[in-house]
Enzyme design. Sequence first.
Site, PDB file in Angstrom:
ATOM      1  N   HIS A  26       0.849  -1.193   0.000  1.00  0.00           N
ATOM      2  CA  HIS A  26       0.000   0.000   0.000  1.00  0.00           C
ATOM      3  C   HIS A  26       0.884   1.242   0.000  1.00  0.00           C
ATOM      4  CE1 HIS A  26      -4.009   1.912   0.922  1.00  0.00           C
ATOM      5  NE2 HIS A  26      -3.179   2.928   1.083  1.00  0.00           N
ATOM      6  N   CYS A  27       1.130   1.755  -1.185  1.00  0.00           N
ATOM      7  CA  CYS A  27       1.873   3.009  -1.328  1.00  0.00           C
ATOM      8  C   CYS A  27       1.316   3.747  -2.536  1.00  0.00           C
ATOM      9  CB  CYS A  27       3.380   2.760  -1.469  1.00  0.00           C
ATOM     10  SG  CYS A  27       3.837   1.589  -2.773  1.00  0.00           S
ATOM     11  N   HIS A  28       1.690   5.007  -2.669  1.00  0.00           N
ATOM     12  CA  HIS A  28       1.132   5.855  -3.714  1.00  0.00           C
ATOM     13  C   HIS A  28       2.250   6.509  -4.512  1.00  0.00           C
ATOM     14  CE1 HIS A  28      -2.664   5.567  -1.483  1.00  0.00           C
ATOM     15  NE2 HIS A  28      -2.001   5.941  -0.401  1.00  0.00           N
ATOM     16  N   TYR A  44      -8.247  16.548  -2.434  1.00  0.00           N
ATOM     17  CA  TYR A  44      -7.006  17.156  -1.928  1.00  0.00           C
ATOM     18  C   TYR A  44      -5.974  17.142  -3.043  1.00  0.00           C
ATOM     19  CZ  TYR A  44      -5.249  12.349  -1.624  1.00  0.00           C
ATOM     20  OH  TYR A  44      -4.863  11.060  -1.939  1.00  0.00           O
ATOM     21  N   ARG A 119     -10.400   0.125  -6.451  1.00  0.00           N
ATOM     22  CA  ARG A 119     -10.570   0.640  -5.092  1.00  0.00           C
ATOM     23  C   ARG A 119     -11.776   1.568  -5.026  1.00  0.00           C
ATOM     24  NH1 ARG A 119      -6.999   4.960  -1.677  1.00  0.00           N
ATOM     25  NH2 ARG A 119      -7.007   3.912   0.360  1.00  0.00           N
ATOM     26  N   HIS A 176      -6.128  -0.307   5.942  1.00  0.00           N
ATOM     27  CA  HIS A 176      -5.819   0.357   7.213  1.00  0.00           C
ATOM     28  C   HIS A 176      -6.606  -0.203   8.405  1.00  0.00           C
ATOM     29  CE1 HIS A 176      -3.700   2.983   4.598  1.00  0.00           C
ATOM     30  NE2 HIS A 176      -4.720   3.755   4.248  1.00  0.00           N
ATOM     31  N   ASP A 243       1.944   3.045   3.230  1.00  0.00           N
ATOM     32  CA  ASP A 243       1.018   4.150   2.961  1.00  0.00           C
ATOM     33  C   ASP A 243       1.767   5.420   2.571  1.00  0.00           C
ATOM     34  OD1 ASP A 243      -1.473   5.375   2.602  1.00  0.00           O
ATOM     35  OD2 ASP A 243      -1.578   6.064   4.670  1.00  0.00           O
ATOM     36  N   ASN A 248      -3.323  12.905   3.887  1.00  0.00           N
ATOM     37  CA  ASN A 248      -4.406  13.126   4.857  1.00  0.00           C
ATOM     38  C   ASN A 248      -4.175  12.388   6.167  1.00  0.00           C
ATOM     39  OD1 ASN A 248      -6.331  14.607   2.974  1.00  0.00           O
ATOM     40  ND2 ASN A 248      -6.066  12.688   1.855  1.00  0.00           N
TER      41      ASN A 248
END
Length: 287
Positions: A26-28, A44, A119, A176, A243, A248
């Site tokens: 889970h990373c962006h 955002y 997602r 999460h 993450d 946020n």
Amino acid sequence: MKTTAPPDPNTRKPKFRLPPLACDAHCHVFGPASRFPYAPDAPYWPPDAPFDSLQRLHSVLGIERAVIVHASCHGADMRVTLDAIARSNGKYRGTALIDESHGDKEFKRMHDGGIRAVRFNFVKHLGGRPDMRFFDRTVARLEEMGWHLILHLDSNDLVEFRNKLEALPVPMVIDHMGRVQAAAGLEREPFKVLLGFMRNENFWVKICGAERVSSKGPPFTDAVPFARALIEAAPSRILWGTDWPHPNVGKFMPNDGDLVDLFSLMAPEPELQRKILVENPARLYGF
């Protein structure tokens, strides 16, 4: 337009050494906005956190594989995630955000590009629950393709949508730890529902986002009992991720090296570490 804080730039080298082929599930990747603009209606706009920065982070942490979770700041424009997967030389997979414009051609392009899930955001600060008719149509398509769902939920959604989720015919991964709150304790209904889900072979959960679960702040150890209970319930359907770059995130920006060390408290046994970091993501994402 809401802006978010950048990640901690001084990643500490973790004391815990990750096993070979460990996966950040889970990373962006954000931007750069000059090449991959943020969606005008996004909830955002983050600071750029491009592919090269993610690669540097993974080098420090000892991570070899990753799943890029396409985030709402880029909307349904999948170019940034597909670009990162293509540049990874087979080491990355990804998840998608879609809208009504995505048909067979777009799904084939995404599948060929390494996408394996769609997602859906239910959390209020990202716009709230999706159109459920579109959700149901998407689930039917995922079943045909052999993909899975990623669900980003508020903890109360676990209770409200319990029957709906238990009836779904596809695997689903809950982000999460369901965003439960550590201060509420292990016996509160949302977490008990989440534990109950784990008796169902279709349910997976990510034991990341400790900084979102924690009520005490760094080093976020009050999230460990929740992760541990989930691991004990279904060790073969647990994933972990950083993450990064923590969009946020709230009051406390974590250091990713510290999060790796926190994982070693959640799963101190080497056989569980390898299962969660290597075997489980390899099985779900086809590494």
